[in-house]
Scaffold this motif. Structure first.
Motif, PDB file in Angstrom:
ATOM      1  N   MET A 155       0.842  -1.180   0.000  1.00 26.09           N
ATOM      2  CA  MET A 155       0.000   0.000   0.000  1.00 26.09           C
ATOM      3  C   MET A 155       0.889   1.247   0.000  1.00 26.09           C
ATOM      4  SD  MET A 155      -2.954   0.859   2.692  1.00 26.09           S
ATOM      5  CE  MET A 155      -3.721   2.418   2.743  1.00 26.09           C
ATOM      6  N   ALA A 156       0.590   2.166  -0.899  1.00 29.99           N
ATOM      7  CA  ALA A 156       1.384   3.393  -1.016  1.00 29.99           C
ATOM      8  C   ALA A 156       0.958   4.401   0.040  1.00 29.99           C
ATOM      9  CB  ALA A 156       1.203   3.996  -2.403  1.00 29.99           C
ATOM     10  N   ALA A 157       1.907   5.140   0.509  1.00 25.19           N
ATOM     11  CA  ALA A 157       1.621   6.194   1.487  1.00 25.19           C
ATOM     12  C   ALA A 157       1.345   7.492   0.754  1.00 25.19           C
ATOM     13  CB  ALA A 157       2.811   6.372   2.415  1.00 25.19           C
ATOM     14  N   SER A 158       0.366   8.220   1.220  1.00 24.76           N
ATOM     15  CA  SER A 158       0.068   9.529   0.641  1.00 24.76           C
ATOM     16  C   SER A 158       1.075  10.545   1.146  1.00 24.76           C
ATOM     17  CB  SER A 158      -1.332   9.986   1.046  1.00 24.76           C
ATOM     18  OG  SER A 158      -2.305   9.212   0.420  1.00 24.76           O
ATOM     19  N   VAL A 159       1.399  11.482   0.274  1.00 23.67           N
ATOM     20  CA  VAL A 159       2.300  12.572   0.616  1.00 23.67           C
ATOM     21  C   VAL A 159       1.567  13.877   0.337  1.00 23.67           C
ATOM     22  CG1 VAL A 159       4.477  13.701   0.024  1.00 23.67           C
ATOM     23  CG2 VAL A 159       4.336  11.212   0.038  1.00 23.67           C
ATOM     24  N   THR A 160       1.633  14.802   1.279  1.00 24.10           N
ATOM     25  CA  THR A 160       1.034  16.123   1.101  1.00 24.10           C
ATOM     26  C   THR A 160       2.140  17.162   1.119  1.00 24.10           C
ATOM     27  OG1 THR A 160      -1.012  15.437   2.170  1.00 24.10           O
ATOM     28  CG2 THR A 160      -0.601  17.801   2.040  1.00 24.10           C
ATOM     29  N   LEU A 161       2.172  17.990   0.083  1.00 24.46           N
ATOM     30  CA  LEU A 161       3.195  19.025  -0.037  1.00 24.46           C
ATOM     31  C   LEU A 161       2.558  20.396  -0.216  1.00 24.46           C
ATOM     32  CD1 LEU A 161       5.602  17.298  -2.583  1.00 24.46           C
ATOM     33  CD2 LEU A 161       5.893  17.472  -0.112  1.00 24.46           C
ATOM     34  N   PRO A 162       3.086  21.410   0.457  1.00 19.85           N
ATOM     35  CA  PRO A 162       2.628  22.772   0.201  1.00 19.85           C
ATOM     36  C   PRO A 162       3.250  23.256  -1.116  1.00 19.85           C
ATOM     37  CG  PRO A 162       4.376  22.809   1.813  1.00 19.85           C
ATOM     38  CD  PRO A 162       4.082  21.360   1.518  1.00 19.85           C
ATOM     39  N   VAL A 163       2.533  24.110  -1.822  1.00 25.33           N
ATOM     40  CA  VAL A 163       3.032  24.670  -3.076  1.00 25.33           C
ATOM     41  C   VAL A 163       3.093  26.180  -2.931  1.00 25.33           C
ATOM     42  CG1 VAL A 163       2.642  24.905  -5.556  1.00 25.33           C
ATOM     43  CG2 VAL A 163       2.031  22.770  -4.393  1.00 25.33           C
ATOM     44  N   PHE A 164       4.265  26.740  -3.192  1.00 26.71           N
ATOM     45  CA  PHE A 164       4.495  28.182  -3.081  1.00 26.71           C
ATOM     46  C   PHE A 164       4.827  28.743  -4.449  1.00 26.71           C
ATOM     47  CE2 PHE A 164       5.287  26.493   1.073  1.00 26.71           C
ATOM     48  CZ  PHE A 164       4.872  27.471   1.948  1.00 26.71           C
ATOM     49  N   ILE A 165       4.518  30.031  -4.630  1.00 28.56           N
ATOM     50  CA  ILE A 165       4.870  30.724  -5.868  1.00 28.56           C
ATOM     51  C   ILE A 165       5.437  32.087  -5.500  1.00 28.56           C
ATOM     52  CG2 ILE A 165       2.594  31.753  -6.209  1.00 28.56           C
ATOM     53  CD1 ILE A 165       2.966  31.180  -9.220  1.00 28.56           C
ATOM     54  N   ARG A 166       6.377  32.549  -6.294  1.00 28.71           N
ATOM     55  CA  ARG A 166       6.948  33.884  -6.124  1.00 28.71           C
ATOM     56  C   ARG A 166       6.983  34.542  -7.496  1.00 28.71           C
ATOM     57  NH1 ARG A 166      12.871  34.592  -3.827  1.00 28.71           N
ATOM     58  NH2 ARG A 166      12.098  32.697  -2.924  1.00 28.71           N
ATOM     59  N   VAL A 167       6.533  35.777  -7.548  1.00 29.51           N
ATOM     60  CA  VAL A 167       6.556  36.538  -8.791  1.00 29.51           C
ATOM     61  C   VAL A 167       7.560  37.658  -8.626  1.00 29.51           C
ATOM     62  CG1 VAL A 167       5.210  37.941 -10.396  1.00 29.51           C
ATOM     63  CG2 VAL A 167       4.142  35.976  -9.272  1.00 29.51           C
ATOM     64  N   GLY A 168       8.539  37.693  -9.510  1.00 32.61           N
ATOM     65  CA  GLY A 168       9.570  38.721  -9.447  1.00 32.61           C
ATOM     66  C   GLY A 168      10.334  38.669  -8.144  1.00 32.61           C
ATOM     67  N   ASP A 169      10.538  39.841  -7.550  1.00 29.59           N
ATOM     68  CA  ASP A 169      11.272  39.930  -6.291  1.00 29.59           C
ATOM     69  C   ASP A 169      10.352  39.868  -5.074  1.00 29.59           C
ATOM     70  OD1 ASP A 169      13.691  40.166  -7.608  1.00 29.59           O
ATOM     71  OD2 ASP A 169      13.577  42.353  -7.702  1.00 29.59           O
ATOM     72  N   GLY A 170       9.077  39.589  -5.303  1.00 29.48           N
ATOM     73  CA  GLY A 170       8.119  39.553  -4.207  1.00 29.48           C
ATOM     74  C   GLY A 170       8.338  38.365  -3.288  1.00 29.48           C
ATOM     75  N   GLU A 171       7.530  38.318  -2.257  1.00 28.07           N
ATOM     76  CA  GLU A 171       7.617  37.232  -1.294  1.00 28.07           C
ATOM     77  C   GLU A 171       6.928  35.981  -1.837  1.00 28.07           C
ATOM     78  OE1 GLU A 171       6.399  38.138   2.672  1.00 28.07           O
ATOM     79  OE2 GLU A 171       7.142  40.182   2.530  1.00 28.07           O
ATOM     80  N   GLU A 172       7.336  34.829  -1.330  1.00 31.71           N
ATOM     81  CA  GLU A 172       6.666  33.586  -1.672  1.00 31.71           C
ATOM     82  C   GLU A 172       5.293  33.567  -1.003  1.00 31.71           C
ATOM     83  OE1 GLU A 172       9.063  30.324  -0.427  1.00 31.71           O
ATOM     84  OE2 GLU A 172      10.381  30.480  -2.152  1.00 31.71           O
ATOM     85  N   VAL A 173       4.312  33.049  -1.725  1.00 28.22           N
ATOM     86  CA  VAL A 173       2.962  32.918  -1.212  1.00 28.22           C
ATOM     87  C   VAL A 173       2.519  31.480  -1.430  1.00 28.22           C
ATOM     88  CG1 VAL A 173       0.570  33.683  -1.495  1.00 28.22           C
ATOM     89  CG2 VAL A 173       2.434  35.314  -1.781  1.00 28.22           C
ATOM     90  N   GLN A 174       1.961  30.875  -0.390  1.00 30.74           N
ATOM     91  CA  GLN A 174       1.460  29.514  -0.556  1.00 30.74           C
ATOM     92  C   GLN A 174       0.164  29.568  -1.346  1.00 30.74           C
ATOM     93  OE1 GLN A 174       1.259  27.072   2.945  1.00 30.74           O
ATOM     94  NE2 GLN A 174       0.150  25.458   1.888  1.00 30.74           N
ATOM     95  N   ILE A 175       0.107  28.815  -2.445  1.00 26.41           N
ATOM     96  CA  ILE A 175      -1.069  28.823  -3.311  1.00 26.41           C
ATOM     97  C   ILE A 175      -1.925  27.583  -3.137  1.00 26.41           C
ATOM     98  CG2 ILE A 175      -0.059  30.358  -5.021  1.00 26.41           C
ATOM     99  CD1 ILE A 175       0.533  27.856  -6.735  1.00 26.41           C
TER     100      ILE A 175
END
Length: 62
Positions: free
Chosen positions: A1-21
């Motif tokens: 049985m495979a284990a589920s993995v949950t990952l946060p996804v972040f994006i950054r546009v230009g020099d701005g801060e990373e934001v979790q989407i």
């Protein structure tokens, strides 16, 4: 049985801060890749919608 993995996804546009989407939960590498693509398409659609709304309120740009 495979284990589920949950990952946060972040994006950054230009020099701005990373934001979790969002987060992605998957049981396999292939499922994770497909979920990443789906999430990025959804985010791109939201960004496009926001830009369309903004251009309607600001009028044509020079």
């Amino acid at each position: 049985m495979a284990a589920s993995v949950t990952l946060p996804v972040f994006i950054r546009v230009g020099d701005g801060e990373e934001v979790q989407i969002g987060t992605i939960t998957a049981d396999s590498a292939n499922e994770m890749q497909a979920a990443q693509a789906d999430l990025l398409r959804a985010v791109a659609g939201e960004i496009e919608s926001l830009l369309d709304d903004r251009s309607e309120h600001e009028g044509p740009q020079p």
